[in-house]
Enzyme design. Structure first.
Site, PDB file in Angstrom:
ATOM      1  N   ASN A   1       0.853  -1.195   0.000  1.00  0.00           N
ATOM      2  CA  ASN A   1       0.000   0.000   0.000  1.00  0.00           C
ATOM      3  C   ASN A   1       0.883   1.237   0.000  1.00  0.00           C
ATOM      4  O   ASN A   1       1.926   1.254   0.647  1.00  0.00           O
ATOM      5  CB  ASN A   1      -0.861   0.004   1.281  1.00  0.00           C
ATOM      6  CG  ASN A   1      -1.697   1.261   1.431  1.00  0.00           C
ATOM      7  OD1 ASN A   1      -2.405   1.666   0.510  1.00  0.00           O
ATOM      8  ND2 ASN A   1      -1.632   1.892   2.607  1.00  0.00           N
TER       9      ASN A   1
ATOM     10  N   HIS B   1       1.038   5.076   1.219  1.00  0.00           N
ATOM     11  CA  HIS B   1       0.377   5.935   2.211  1.00  0.00           C
ATOM     12  C   HIS B   1       1.121   7.272   2.266  1.00  0.00           C
ATOM     13  O   HIS B   1       2.353   7.288   2.387  1.00  0.00           O
ATOM     14  CB  HIS B   1       0.392   5.260   3.584  1.00  0.00           C
ATOM     15  CG  HIS B   1      -0.253   6.118   4.627  1.00  0.00           C
ATOM     16  ND1 HIS B   1      -1.619   6.264   4.724  1.00  0.00           N
ATOM     17  CD2 HIS B   1       0.279   6.915   5.580  1.00  0.00           C
ATOM     18  CE1 HIS B   1      -1.898   7.103   5.715  1.00  0.00           C
ATOM     19  NE2 HIS B   1      -0.765   7.517   6.243  1.00  0.00           N
TER      20      HIS B   1
ATOM     21  N   SER C   1       5.097   6.614   2.083  1.00  0.00           N
ATOM     22  CA  SER C   1       5.658   5.309   2.416  1.00  0.00           C
ATOM     23  C   SER C   1       4.949   4.231   1.624  1.00  0.00           C
ATOM     24  O   SER C   1       3.742   4.323   1.384  1.00  0.00           O
ATOM     25  CB  SER C   1       5.445   4.997   3.913  1.00  0.00           C
ATOM     26  OG  SER C   1       5.940   6.025   4.743  1.00  0.00           O
TER      27      SER C   1
ATOM     28  N   ASP D   1      -2.388   0.952   8.150  1.00  0.00           N
ATOM     29  CA  ASP D   1      -1.162   1.678   7.797  1.00  0.00           C
ATOM     30  C   ASP D   1       0.001   1.308   8.722  1.00  0.00           C
ATOM     31  O   ASP D   1       0.916   2.117   8.932  1.00  0.00           O
ATOM     32  CB  ASP D   1      -1.399   3.203   7.816  1.00  0.00           C
ATOM     33  CG  ASP D   1      -2.490   3.614   6.828  1.00  0.00           C
ATOM     34  OD1 ASP D   1      -2.591   2.984   5.765  1.00  0.00           O
ATOM     35  OD2 ASP D   1      -3.244   4.558   7.131  1.00  0.00           O
TER      36      ASP D   1
HETATM   37  C1  GAR Z   1      -2.081   9.173  -2.969  1.00  0.00           C
HETATM   38  O1  GAR Z   1      -1.591  10.373  -2.432  1.00  0.00           O
HETATM   39  C2  GAR Z   1      -1.896   8.044  -1.970  1.00  0.00           C
HETATM   40  O2  GAR Z   1      -0.739   8.158  -1.206  1.00  0.00           O
HETATM   41  C3  GAR Z   1      -3.120   8.213  -1.111  1.00  0.00           C
HETATM   42  O3  GAR Z   1      -4.152   8.552  -1.979  1.00  0.00           O
HETATM   43  C4  GAR Z   1      -3.601   9.241  -3.102  1.00  0.00           C
HETATM   44  C5  GAR Z   1      -4.103   8.549  -4.334  1.00  0.00           C
HETATM   45  O4  GAR Z   1      -3.883   9.325  -5.483  1.00  0.00           O
HETATM   46  N1  GAR Z   1      -3.416   7.024  -0.370  1.00  0.00           N
HETATM   47  C6  GAR Z   1      -4.019   7.031   0.805  1.00  0.00           C
HETATM   48  O5  GAR Z   1      -4.352   8.046   1.381  1.00  0.00           O
HETATM   49  C7  GAR Z   1      -4.258   5.656   1.390  1.00  0.00           C
HETATM   50  N2  GAR Z   1      -4.707   5.761   2.739  1.00  0.00           N
HETATM   51  P1  GAR Z   1      -4.198   8.717  -6.906  1.00  0.00           P
HETATM   52  O6  GAR Z   1      -5.651   8.231  -6.890  1.00  0.00           O
HETATM   53  O7  GAR Z   1      -4.014   9.855  -7.854  1.00  0.00           O
HETATM   54  O8  GAR Z   1      -3.254   7.594  -7.154  1.00  0.00           O
END
Ligand code: GAR
Length: 220
Positions: free
Chosen positions: A110, A112, A139, A148
């Site tokens: 994942n 995060h 991360s 997480d």
């Molecule tokens: C990213 O910033 C990722 O790190 C975050 O969501 C965004 C997805 O962007 N993930 C989380 O918050 C997971 N808990 P994307 O849809 O453009 O790939």
């Protein structure tokens, strides 16, 4: 001939990290087969990106299931039909039932948007700013039942600048996230990094600290 590892991606929204994986694969920088994209939202823009790239795209709605766990079981059963070696959660915004997570232990990562163990959960950019942190980042970790909380494989960091808002910080972090996710997916798909017990091992050695993304997009 080496068999290319099969990767299935889960996303909930925009899908820019999914797109980064697809583009890296197309450029020959990520030698895997991206076997499919699964979404928990039928309106997720990520679905259209997958279809445009000729990748199987599936949306299941939690509302069609009696419980959270039933939904998770359906999602992962659907993913299993694509025979993944590795599942990559790339902006997948649901907490997955522990029993389902356990079945994929060591085979699911994942991304995060924080320097874990700081700021699990939501609103990570704002929380880093509010805490007065000098540095923020992202991360990639193996997914375990703790939200997480699984062992971190690699991180990318950047300074928090005076005047940064959650939006400006997220925007500066996003390209780093793309490179981090591509590099870490490559490492795990290759079997170069793996989960052994509660530790990340690389080349047979337990990592004392997460790997870091350098300016060339390599993990050291
Ligand atoms: C990213 O910033 C990722 O790190 C975050 O969501 C965004 C997805 O962007 N993930 C989380 O918050 C997971 N808990 P994307 O849809 O453009 O790939």
């Amino acid at each position: 001939m080496t068999v290319r590892r099969r990767v299935v991606v889960f996303a909930s929204g925009r899908g820019s990290n999914f797109a980064a994986l697809v583009q890296a694969q197309r450029r020959g920088e990520l030698p895997v087969d991206i076997a499919g994209l699964l979404c928990d939202k039928a309106a997720a823009p990520a679905l259209a990106l997958a279809r445009a790239a000729g990748i199987e795209a599936v949306a299941l709605s939690p509302r069609d299931y009696a419980s959270r766990e039933d939904f998770d079981r359906a999602m992962f059963a659907r993913a299993a039909r694509l025979a993944p070696d590795l599942i990559v959660l790339a902006g997948y915004m649901r907490i997955i039932a522990p029993a389902v997570v356990e079945a994929w232990r060591g085979r699911m990562i994942n991304i995060h948007p924080s320097l874990l163990p700081k700021y699990p959960g939501l609103h990570t950019h704002q929380r880093a700013i509010d805490a007065g942190d000098a540095e923020h980042g992202s991360s990639v970790h193996f997914v375990t039942a703790e939200l997480d909380g699984g062992p971190v494989i690699a991180q990318a960091g950047l300074p928090i600048l005076p005047g940064d808002t959650a939006e400006t910080l997220a925007a500066r972090l996003l390209p780093l996230e793309h490179r981090l996710l591509v590099a870490t997916t490559r490492l795990v798909a290759d079997g170069e990094a793996a989960l052994a017990g509660d530790q990340v091992v690389r080349g047979g050695q337990a990592l004392a600290a997460p790997l870091h993304l350098d300016a060339n997009g390599n993990l050291a």
